[in-house]
Design a protein around this motif. Structure first.
Motif, PDB file in Angstrom:
ATOM      1  N   ALA A 198       9.634 -36.773  -0.293  1.00 23.98           N
ATOM      2  CA  ALA A 198       8.310 -36.220  -0.008  1.00 23.98           C
ATOM      3  C   ALA A 198       7.409 -37.297   0.589  1.00 23.98           C
ATOM      4  O   ALA A 198       7.491 -38.466   0.207  1.00 23.98           O
ATOM      5  N   PHE A 199       6.518 -36.882   1.496  1.00 23.31           N
ATOM      6  CA  PHE A 199       5.626 -37.835   2.154  1.00 23.31           C
ATOM      7  C   PHE A 199       4.477 -37.075   2.814  1.00 23.31           C
ATOM      8  O   PHE A 199       4.605 -35.877   3.110  1.00 23.31           O
ATOM      9  N   PRO A 200       3.359 -37.736   3.077  1.00 22.00           N
ATOM     10  CA  PRO A 200       2.225 -37.067   3.728  1.00 22.00           C
ATOM     11  C   PRO A 200       2.534 -36.683   5.169  1.00 22.00           C
ATOM     12  O   PRO A 200       3.232 -37.397   5.887  1.00 22.00           O
ATOM     13  N   ASP A 201       1.995 -35.541   5.564  1.00 24.79           N
ATOM     14  CA  ASP A 201       2.035 -35.141   6.968  1.00 24.79           C
ATOM     15  C   ASP A 201       1.164 -36.109   7.767  1.00 24.79           C
ATOM     16  O   ASP A 201       0.059 -36.456   7.346  1.00 24.79           O
ATOM     17  N   THR A 202       1.664 -36.578   8.894  1.00 24.85           N
ATOM     18  CA  THR A 202       0.890 -37.414   9.812  1.00 24.85           C
ATOM     19  C   THR A 202       1.213 -36.976  11.232  1.00 24.85           C
ATOM     20  O   THR A 202       2.292 -36.440  11.497  1.00 24.85           O
ATOM     21  N   LEU A 203       0.301 -37.218  12.153  1.00 23.34           N
ATOM     22  CA  LEU A 203       0.547 -36.782  13.520  1.00 23.34           C
ATOM     23  C   LEU A 203      -0.336 -37.522  14.514  1.00 23.34           C
ATOM     24  O   LEU A 203      -1.313 -38.173  14.140  1.00 23.34           O
ATOM     25  N   VAL A 204       0.026 -37.397  15.778  1.00 27.29           N
ATOM     26  CA  VAL A 204      -0.868 -37.693  16.888  1.00 27.29           C
ATOM     27  C   VAL A 204      -0.841 -36.475  17.789  1.00 27.29           C
ATOM     28  O   VAL A 204       0.084 -35.661  17.752  1.00 27.29           O
ATOM     29  N   GLY A 205      -1.892 -36.328  18.592  1.00 22.71           N
ATOM     30  CA  GLY A 205      -1.968 -35.208  19.510  1.00 22.71           C
ATOM     31  C   GLY A 205      -2.577 -35.623  20.820  1.00 22.71           C
ATOM     32  O   GLY A 205      -3.318 -36.599  20.899  1.00 22.71           O
ATOM     33  N   GLU A 333       1.977 -25.876  -4.812  1.00 18.29           N
ATOM     34  CA  GLU A 333       2.311 -26.626  -6.022  1.00 18.29           C
ATOM     35  C   GLU A 333       2.970 -27.961  -5.664  1.00 18.29           C
ATOM     36  O   GLU A 333       2.703 -28.992  -6.293  1.00 18.29           O
ATOM     37  N   PHE A 334       3.807 -27.953  -4.643  1.00 16.65           N
ATOM     38  CA  PHE A 334       4.446 -29.174  -4.163  1.00 16.65           C
ATOM     39  C   PHE A 334       3.392 -30.185  -3.698  1.00 16.65           C
ATOM     40  O   PHE A 334       3.446 -31.374  -4.040  1.00 16.65           O
ATOM     41  N   VAL A 335       2.388 -29.715  -2.947  1.00 12.73           N
ATOM     42  CA  VAL A 335       1.312 -30.587  -2.480  1.00 12.73           C
ATOM     43  C   VAL A 335       0.536 -31.146  -3.665  1.00 12.73           C
ATOM     44  O   VAL A 335       0.241 -32.351  -3.735  1.00 12.73           O
ATOM     45  N   ARG A 336       0.198 -30.280  -4.617  1.00  9.75           N
ATOM     46  CA  ARG A 336      -0.574 -30.720  -5.781  1.00  9.75           C
ATOM     47  C   ARG A 336       0.175 -31.809  -6.557  1.00  9.75           C
ATOM     48  O   ARG A 336      -0.382 -32.869  -6.868  1.00  9.75           O
ATOM     49  N   GLN A 337       1.447 -31.569  -6.834  1.00  8.37           N
ATOM     50  CA  GLN A 337       2.208 -32.516  -7.650  1.00  8.37           C
ATOM     51  C   GLN A 337       2.404 -33.845  -6.930  1.00  8.37           C
ATOM     52  O   GLN A 337       2.205 -34.914  -7.507  1.00  8.37           O
ATOM     53  N   TYR A 338       2.800 -33.782  -5.647  1.00 14.07           N
ATOM     54  CA  TYR A 338       3.000 -35.037  -4.920  1.00 14.07           C
ATOM     55  C   TYR A 338       1.695 -35.830  -4.839  1.00 14.07           C
ATOM     56  O   TYR A 338       1.665 -37.042  -5.079  1.00 14.07           O
ATOM     57  N   ALA A 339       0.611 -35.134  -4.454  1.00 13.54           N
ATOM     58  CA  ALA A 339      -0.670 -35.824  -4.257  1.00 13.54           C
ATOM     59  C   ALA A 339      -1.138 -36.496  -5.544  1.00 13.54           C
ATOM     60  O   ALA A 339      -1.721 -37.581  -5.512  1.00 13.54           O
ATOM     61  N   LYS A 340      -0.870 -35.863  -6.667  1.00 18.69           N
ATOM     62  CA  LYS A 340      -1.298 -36.462  -7.941  1.00 18.69           C
ATOM     63  C   LYS A 340      -0.372 -37.604  -8.353  1.00 18.69           C
ATOM     64  O   LYS A 340      -0.839 -38.651  -8.818  1.00 18.69           O
ATOM     65  N   PHE A 345      -4.517 -37.494  -4.457  1.00 20.50           N
ATOM     66  CA  PHE A 345      -5.445 -36.456  -4.885  1.00 20.50           C
ATOM     67  C   PHE A 345      -6.775 -37.113  -5.237  1.00 20.50           C
ATOM     68  O   PHE A 345      -6.832 -38.076  -6.008  1.00 20.50           O
ATOM     69  N   TYR A 346      -7.841 -36.593  -4.658  1.00 21.83           N
ATOM     70  CA  TYR A 346      -9.157 -37.222  -4.792  1.00 21.83           C
ATOM     71  C   TYR A 346      -9.605 -37.323  -6.248  1.00 21.83           C
ATOM     72  O   TYR A 346      -9.559 -36.348  -6.998  1.00 21.83           O
ATOM     73  N   ALA A 347     -10.028 -38.524  -6.638  1.00 18.87           N
ATOM     74  CA  ALA A 347     -10.548 -38.783  -7.980  1.00 18.87           C
ATOM     75  C   ALA A 347     -11.983 -39.258  -7.863  1.00 18.87           C
ATOM     76  O   ALA A 347     -12.242 -40.429  -7.560  1.00 18.87           O
ATOM     77  N   GLU A 348     -12.926 -38.359  -8.108  1.00 20.59           N
ATOM     78  CA  GLU A 348     -14.341 -38.705  -7.987  1.00 20.59           C
ATOM     79  C   GLU A 348     -14.735 -39.804  -8.966  1.00 20.59           C
ATOM     80  O   GLU A 348     -15.606 -40.636  -8.679  1.00 20.59           O
ATOM     81  N   ALA A 349     -14.030 -39.851 -10.111  1.00 25.99           N
ATOM     82  CA  ALA A 349     -14.344 -40.862 -11.133  1.00 25.99           C
ATOM     83  C   ALA A 349     -14.090 -42.280 -10.629  1.00 25.99           C
ATOM     84  O   ALA A 349     -14.623 -43.246 -11.197  1.00 25.99           O
ATOM     85  N   GLU A 350     -13.284 -42.410  -9.576  1.00 26.33           N
ATOM     86  CA  GLU A 350     -12.954 -43.739  -9.045  1.00 26.33           C
ATOM     87  C   GLU A 350     -13.831 -44.134  -7.853  1.00 26.33           C
ATOM     88  O   GLU A 350     -13.573 -45.153  -7.205  1.00 26.33           O
TER      89      GLU A 350
END
Length: 870
Positions: A198-205, A333-340, A345-350
């Motif tokens: 698993a890995f983040p989507d990245t691109l150029v256009g 669910e796959f996105v949520r689990q990987y990102a965490k 996954f954004y952590a406002e506390a940080e």
């Protein structure tokens, strides 16, 4: 043995591997919580690719104490490439030419193939030939296919002949909205050596507004066609570790402000801050109140505020949007689990722990309803201040026109065009529904748009049409002239078509400051329409409001837009829909099923496209008579310039955009390109646009530096593509002068001011000047994308040292220039009969591979050499 930093996580009953960026940082005494999310994406990409390509390991060092490593390079190898057809056609033409060159040199042409998934969305070709009636859409589509048959046949060949290429047919959606709603998976996975990685989507256009996808937490940006081809062919791109400007958002947008107002406010704020070449990352408690569509609008305009990207991290709003657009529950669910698991996954506390290079703050509640213009998207104007712009024209007489038997006395600021268009806003249900509700109230009051205003509506996807139809709002937009004219960029890129007939004729004969308003992102001179003077950017509901008034020379906060059936004044505040009204429509009519139904048959929606036939062959069967598709001479010019006795082709000022340099929009009959087409039997009515002819170098090089608003200081008495030839001493077109220089084996140079090449990522801005024989550009500063494209075409970008400029050095433009490179500096001698000036400039080779590109006479010859093992 090197550690590979792989870990595993579970999602949907499956085991996935991922590359643990926090573990890598911890091993080097770094905290993941201190690193911006956008830099985390670059780190993961580098960490993952370094396992298969050991040379990438050296770039990992730049991520240790990253904010003190801006002199170190990072390598970027995106997972996919997205193209629109204006820039995609020449990119694929280049690949076809590369296949010919490989075959000519005895190699296997099929070694030239995209190495990563490539999507090409045909969205830049439809023009607004007809508008403001129910027949407009079908007529415009028919005209589009008539004009572009050769291009579309070529694209069919490319789809049949290249691997890893998917083409989204015309008249289905705008590239960035299709990317946002359908193509992006947010997090991707691939089977590698028996593991699901698993890995983040990245691109150029190949469109500068590729940045829109950053609103979805996906890192990507626009590049020139040449740089995109490099990614397609498996090459990394390199750039210095970017500075990241953290923009903390607080508060909540007021009910009177839209996402467009917010995007224009941020554009103004960040242009003043100077974010050119930097990443911008948004964070803070304001994110909680900012839906994904609003984020996408802000991210879309990153080129306008000058940043490489405007990034929003993945959070609950991201997942909510995935649900709305009917991504599968498993993917969400796959996105949520990987990102965490991997700290995406954004952590406002940080927020207080995260380290940014620079900081800005914006209270969302301070945003006001606004426009931008008249020539730059960063020039913010509040509604009440609009009339002050037009006081400069107070001494001008009225401009009489007759439209449909009605006579008008037009004034500066009266509108020739009002268009709801562009990727920036047409993916945002809030502003489109607001426009529909405003139109409904206007119809109820009996208001109409004056006949001299050309109105049009080009949605970003058919989903928009569906929710406006089932909510009964499209009928009201239709009644005041905002009928759907097509699914494409239309007005924003200059495909606005002709103005109303008498207005078109008279403006062609006599210049007069008629205005335009659009819900777009670009309003550079001559872009939207060569006959309109001032162009203003605004939200869709504001476009409708000003269209009803027929002018932008009005303070709509207090002056009436018109009068109702009882001749009572109708004010803007009477028509503006409430937040509750907009929300009610969204909740009732916008559903995941609209998205899934639309995209389930996206490849079958255009029957005319499906009926096109084309051959499948290894190399393309070029038609020598074609004025659309031609085999470019990219491998013929391999002689190295000695950079001696160069003449100045053009001396230009500040803020020269790629719209000024690269041919776009209308092709004039008397222009070099127009004369070429006439000579080849093409009637003026069939000229089409420069964008549609980007696959033919003969047309494009004739249009390079030919914008009607270009001011070459060598011909101060003329605007347009003119210059003074130092061979003849006569004023002539830039194209004719360039060809004369080439015939006499004289190399040329361009002198420019600040921000040379700002704007869209137009590859022809670099290709064109190279084919004209330009060997170097000396400027006070360069926009990132264009500098890169120049190097990739073998043109030398040189930057004046701080404090120097053409004017401060006394450079007139009649000098002969000689340049001696000395590492990162070049020594320049400029001589004429009166004086000799010597000065140093910086060689703008910013990436480690730039020298290789330049020495190989460009990236395409270099790639072929590499593929053939030369």
């Amino acid at each position: 043995m090197d550690k590979d930093y792989r870990k595993q996580f579970h999602a949907n009953g499956k085991i996935y591997s991922y590359y643990d960026i926090a573990g890598y940082l911890a091993e080097h005494q770094q905290q993941i919580s201190a690193m911006p999310y956008s830099i985390r994406v670059l780190l993961e990409l580098t960490l993952r690719h370094s396992q298969k390509k050991p040379a990438m390991k050296e770039f990992l060092k730049a991520f240790i104490d990253w904010d003190n490593q801006h002199d170190q390079d990072v390598a970027y190898k995106p997972e996919r490439v997205i193209l629109q057809d204006f820039t995609g056609v020449p990119a694929l033409v280049d690949l076809a030419a590369m296949r010919d060159e490989v075959k000519k040199r005895g190699g296997d042409p099929e070694i030239i193939n995209p190495d990563v998934p490539v999507h090409l969305v045909i969205d830049h070709s439809v023009q607004v030939d007809m508008a403001a009636n129910d027949e407009a859409f079908d007529f415009n589509v028919k005209q589009e296919f008539k004009r572009n048959h050769e291009r579309y046949t070529f694209l069919k060949w490319a789809q049949n002949s290249f691997d890893n290429l998917t083409i989204i047919p015309p008249d289905t959606g705008i590239i960035h909205q299709v990317n946002l709603e359908y193509l992006s998976q947010v997090i991707r996975q691939k089977d590698i050596d028996g593991e699901k990685v698993a890995f983040p989507d990245t691109l150029v256009g190949t469109d500068s507004h590729t940045t829109m996808i950053n609103g979805l937490g996906v890192l990507g940006w626009g590049v020139g066609g040449i740089e995109a081809e490099a990614s397609m062919l498996g090459q990394e791109s390199y750039f210095p570790m970017p500075k990241v400007v953290g923009v903390k958002l607080t508060g909540k947008l007021p009910d009177t402000a839209t996402a467009t107002d917010l995007a224009l406010t941020i554009t103004n704020l960040l242009r003043k801050h100077n974010v050119v070449g930097k990443f911008v990352e948004f964070y803070g408690p304001g994110l909680r109140t900012l839906p994904l569509a609003n984020r996408a609008t802000i991210a879309n305009m990153a080129p306008e505020y000058g940043a490489t990207c405007g990034f929003f991290p993945i959070d609950e709003q991201t997942l909510d949007y995935m649900k709305l657009t009917d991504r599968s529950a498993e993917q969400i669910e796959f996105v949520r689990q990987y990102a965490k698991y991997n700290h995406f996954f954004y952590a406002e506390a940080e927020d207080n722990q995260r380290q940014y290079s620079e900081d800005k703050m914006l209270d969302l509640s301070s945003v006001q309803s606004s426009l931008a213009g008249p020539k730059r998207p960063q020039d913010l104007i509040y509604l009440k201040d609009m009339p002050s712009h037009f006081r400069q024209y107070d001494q001008l007489p009225d401009f009489p026109v007759q439209i449909d038997q009605t006579k008008f006395q037009l004034r500066p600021g009266d509108l020739g065009i009002a268009a709801i268009t562009s990727c920036t806003n047409t993916s945002n249900p809030e502003v489109l529904i607001a426009a529909g509700l405003l139109a409904k109230k206007a119809v109820a009051k009996g208001l109409k748009v004056p006949e001299y205003v050309k109105t049009s509506f080009a949605p970003g996807s058919r989903v928009v049409t569906k929710y406006l139809e089932i909510s009964d709002l499209q009928q009201y937009l239709d009644k005041i002239g905002f009928n759907i004219v097509g699914y494409g960029c239309t007005t924003c890129i200059g495909n606005s078509g002709k103005l109303k007939e008498d207005l078109q004729t008279k403006l062609a004969e006599q210049d007069y400051p008629i205005a335009a308003i659009e819900s777009g992102n670009r309003n550079f001179e001559g872009r939207v329409n060569p006959l309109t003077k001032d162009t203003f950017l605004a939200s869709p509901p504001l476009v409708v409001a000003y269209a009803l008034a027929g002018t932008v020379d009005i303070d709509i906060t207090k002056d009436p837009l018109g009068h109702d059936q009882d001749d009572q004044p109708v004010y803007f505040k009477d028509l503006w829909p409430s937040v509750n009204e907009i929300s009610a429509v969204i909740h009732k009519y916008l559903s995941p099923q609209l998205f899934s139904t639309n995209y389930a048959n996206i490849f079958d929606q255009n029957k005319t496209w499906n009926q096109l036939t084309s051959s499948k062959s290894t190399t393309y069967p070029w038609d020598e008579k074609s004025t659309y598709i031609a085999n470019p001479p990219l491998f013929e010019n391999t002689e190295t310039s000695d950079f001696k006795n160069m003449r100045v082709l053009a001396k230009l000022g500040d803020s020269i955009t790629t719209d000024h340099i690269s041919p776009a929009g209308f092709i004039g009959k008397s222009s070099p390109a127009g004369k070429y087409l006439l000579a080849h039997g093409i009637q003026q009515r069939d000229f089409n646009s420069y964008g549609s002819r980007r696959g033919n170098h003969e047309v494009m090089m004739r249009g390079t530096l030919g914008n009607v608003r270009l001011q070459n200081l060598l011909t101060p008495d003329k605007q347009g593509g003119f210059t003074k030839s130092w061979l003849t001493g006569q004023e002539t077109t830039i194209y004719d002068a360039a060809m004369d220089y080439k015939q006499n084996q004289v190399d040329t140079v361009i002198l420019a001011g600040k921000d040379y090449g700002m704007g869209s990522s137009r590859d022809w801005a670099a290709k064109g000047v190279e084919l004209l024989g330009v060997k170097a550009v000396i400027a006070e500063s360069f926009e990132r994308i264009h500098r890169s494209n120049l190097v990739m075409m073998g043109v030398l970008p040189l930057q004046y040292l701080p404090g120097d400029s053409a004017d401060s050095l006394g450079l007139v433009g009649d000098e002969k220039f000689s340049i001696i490179r000395d590492g990162k500096v070049a020594h320049v001698t400029a001589s004429n009969n009166a004086h000799t000036t010597k000065f140093d400039v910086k060689v703008r080779f910013d990436a480690p591979i730039d020298q290789e590109y330049f020495d190989a006479h460009g990236i395409l010859p270099m790639v072929i050499d590499n593929k053939l093992g030369v």
